[in-house]
Design a protein around this motif. Structure first.
Motif, PDB file in Angstrom:
ATOM      1  N   ILE A  50       0.836  -1.179   0.010  1.00 54.39           N
ATOM      2  CA  ILE A  50      -0.135   0.124  -0.084  1.00 54.39           C
ATOM      3  C   ILE A  50       0.953   1.271   0.011  1.00 54.39           C
ATOM      4  O   ILE A  50       0.767   2.213  -0.831  1.00 54.39           O
ATOM      5  CB  ILE A  50      -0.779  -0.136   1.201  1.00 54.39           C
ATOM      6  CG1 ILE A  50      -2.101  -1.023   0.979  1.00 54.39           C
ATOM      7  CG2 ILE A  50      -1.764   1.235   1.514  1.00 54.39           C
ATOM      8  CD1 ILE A  50      -2.721  -1.317   2.344  1.00 54.39           C
ATOM      9  N   ALA A 158      -3.528   5.503   5.434  1.00 51.84           N
ATOM     10  CA  ALA A 158      -3.622   4.839   4.106  1.00 51.84           C
ATOM     11  C   ALA A 158      -3.720   3.436   4.243  1.00 51.84           C
ATOM     12  O   ALA A 158      -4.609   2.467   3.582  1.00 51.84           O
ATOM     13  CB  ALA A 158      -2.407   5.146   3.375  1.00 51.84           C
ATOM     14  N   VAL A 159      -2.674   2.753   5.120  1.00 51.41           N
ATOM     15  CA  VAL A 159      -2.764   1.446   5.568  1.00 51.41           C
ATOM     16  C   VAL A 159      -4.384   0.777   6.113  1.00 51.41           C
ATOM     17  O   VAL A 159      -4.932  -0.027   5.698  1.00 51.41           O
ATOM     18  CB  VAL A 159      -1.654   0.883   6.195  1.00 51.41           C
ATOM     19  CG1 VAL A 159      -1.834  -0.575   6.548  1.00 51.41           C
ATOM     20  CG2 VAL A 159      -0.492   1.073   5.327  1.00 51.41           C
ATOM     21  N   ARG A 162      -7.902   1.554   3.813  1.00 49.13           N
ATOM     22  CA  ARG A 162      -7.911   0.850   2.335  1.00 49.13           C
ATOM     23  C   ARG A 162      -9.038   0.419   2.035  1.00 49.13           C
ATOM     24  O   ARG A 162      -9.773  -0.117   2.933  1.00 49.13           O
ATOM     25  CB  ARG A 162      -6.457  -0.016   2.297  1.00 49.13           C
ATOM     26  CG  ARG A 162      -6.891  -1.517   3.063  1.00 49.13           C
ATOM     27  CD  ARG A 162      -5.571  -2.168   3.058  1.00 49.13           C
ATOM     28  NE  ARG A 162      -5.767  -3.406   3.704  1.00 49.13           N
ATOM     29  CZ  ARG A 162      -5.974  -3.589   5.149  1.00 49.13           C
ATOM     30  NH1 ARG A 162      -5.705  -2.481   5.593  1.00 49.13           N
ATOM     31  NH2 ARG A 162      -6.105  -4.902   5.582  1.00 49.13           N
ATOM     32  N   ARG A 163      -9.430   0.538   0.891  1.00 49.67           N
ATOM     33  CA  ARG A 163     -10.845  -0.130   0.491  1.00 49.67           C
ATOM     34  C   ARG A 163     -10.734  -1.580   0.359  1.00 49.67           C
ATOM     35  O   ARG A 163      -9.864  -2.133   0.159  1.00 49.67           O
ATOM     36  CB  ARG A 163     -11.193   0.704  -0.901  1.00 49.67           C
ATOM     37  CG  ARG A 163     -11.313   2.096  -0.886  1.00 49.67           C
ATOM     38  CD  ARG A 163     -11.692   2.554  -2.158  1.00 49.67           C
ATOM     39  NE  ARG A 163     -11.877   3.921  -2.128  1.00 49.67           N
ATOM     40  CZ  ARG A 163     -13.006   4.667  -2.168  1.00 49.67           C
ATOM     41  NH1 ARG A 163     -14.207   3.951  -2.253  1.00 49.67           N
ATOM     42  NH2 ARG A 163     -13.112   5.841  -1.979  1.00 49.67           N
TER      43      ARG A 163
END
Length: 163
Positions: A50, A158-159, A162-163
């Motif tokens: 990621i 971000a980690v 995440r989607r």
């Protein structure tokens, strides 16, 4: 008044339940937390993948520091898919989402009318000082002045979102 026989029965039931000798299902395990910041749900390999997509300085960010910094945010925001909104919106899936676009959360007029998508660059500016970045928003966070801290927090988010 409770009779002694009733107290004895209640005590026995509680002891059996405490020892796991009950037909009731065990409660679901809860995520581990560090003072409000969740343990990462990503493997080190997933996290590295990621972060690699974000490039530097995020690829070499300190996720543990980002987790510690998120403690400041955890009283208002959740991160996991399907978790509820608090004072602030749930942040899951925020990267690439329109500002003011978390379903089911009532945003300030400033965020409802904002015309941007959450990216690492937008979040960096927002986290530096939300009040000056978007006047009229209701977020009561003073901001993170330190660039490295913002990088670590953005990498952690971000980690974890995440989607």
């Amino acid at each position: 008044m409770i009779r002694p026989a009733a107290l004895t029965s209640l005590a026995m039931a509680l002891m059996l339940a405490a020892c796991g000798d009950s037909d009731a299902p065990a409660p679901a395990p809860q995520p581990q937390t560090h003072g409000g910041a969740p343990e990462t749900t990503a493997t080190p390999q997933e996290a590295a993948a990621i972060l690699a997509t974000l490039g530097e300085p995020y690829a070499s960010a300190n996720l543990d520091n980002g987790r510690r910094l998120f403690r400041r945010c955890a009283s208002c925001h959740t991160l996991g898919s399907g978790e509820r909104h608090l004072v602030g919106p749930n942040l899951h899936g925020m990267f690439g989402r329109e500002a003011g676009g978390a379903e089911g959360f009532r945003f300030s007029r400033a965020l409802e009318q904002a015309d941007f998508v959450w990216t690492k660059a937008e979040l960096d500016e927002w986290l530096a000082n939300p009040r000056t970045y978007l006047p009229g928003n209701r977020m009561s966070f003073a901001g993170l002045r330190n660039d490295a801290d913002r990088n670590d927090l953005i990498a952690f988010l971000a980690v974890e979102t995440r989607r």
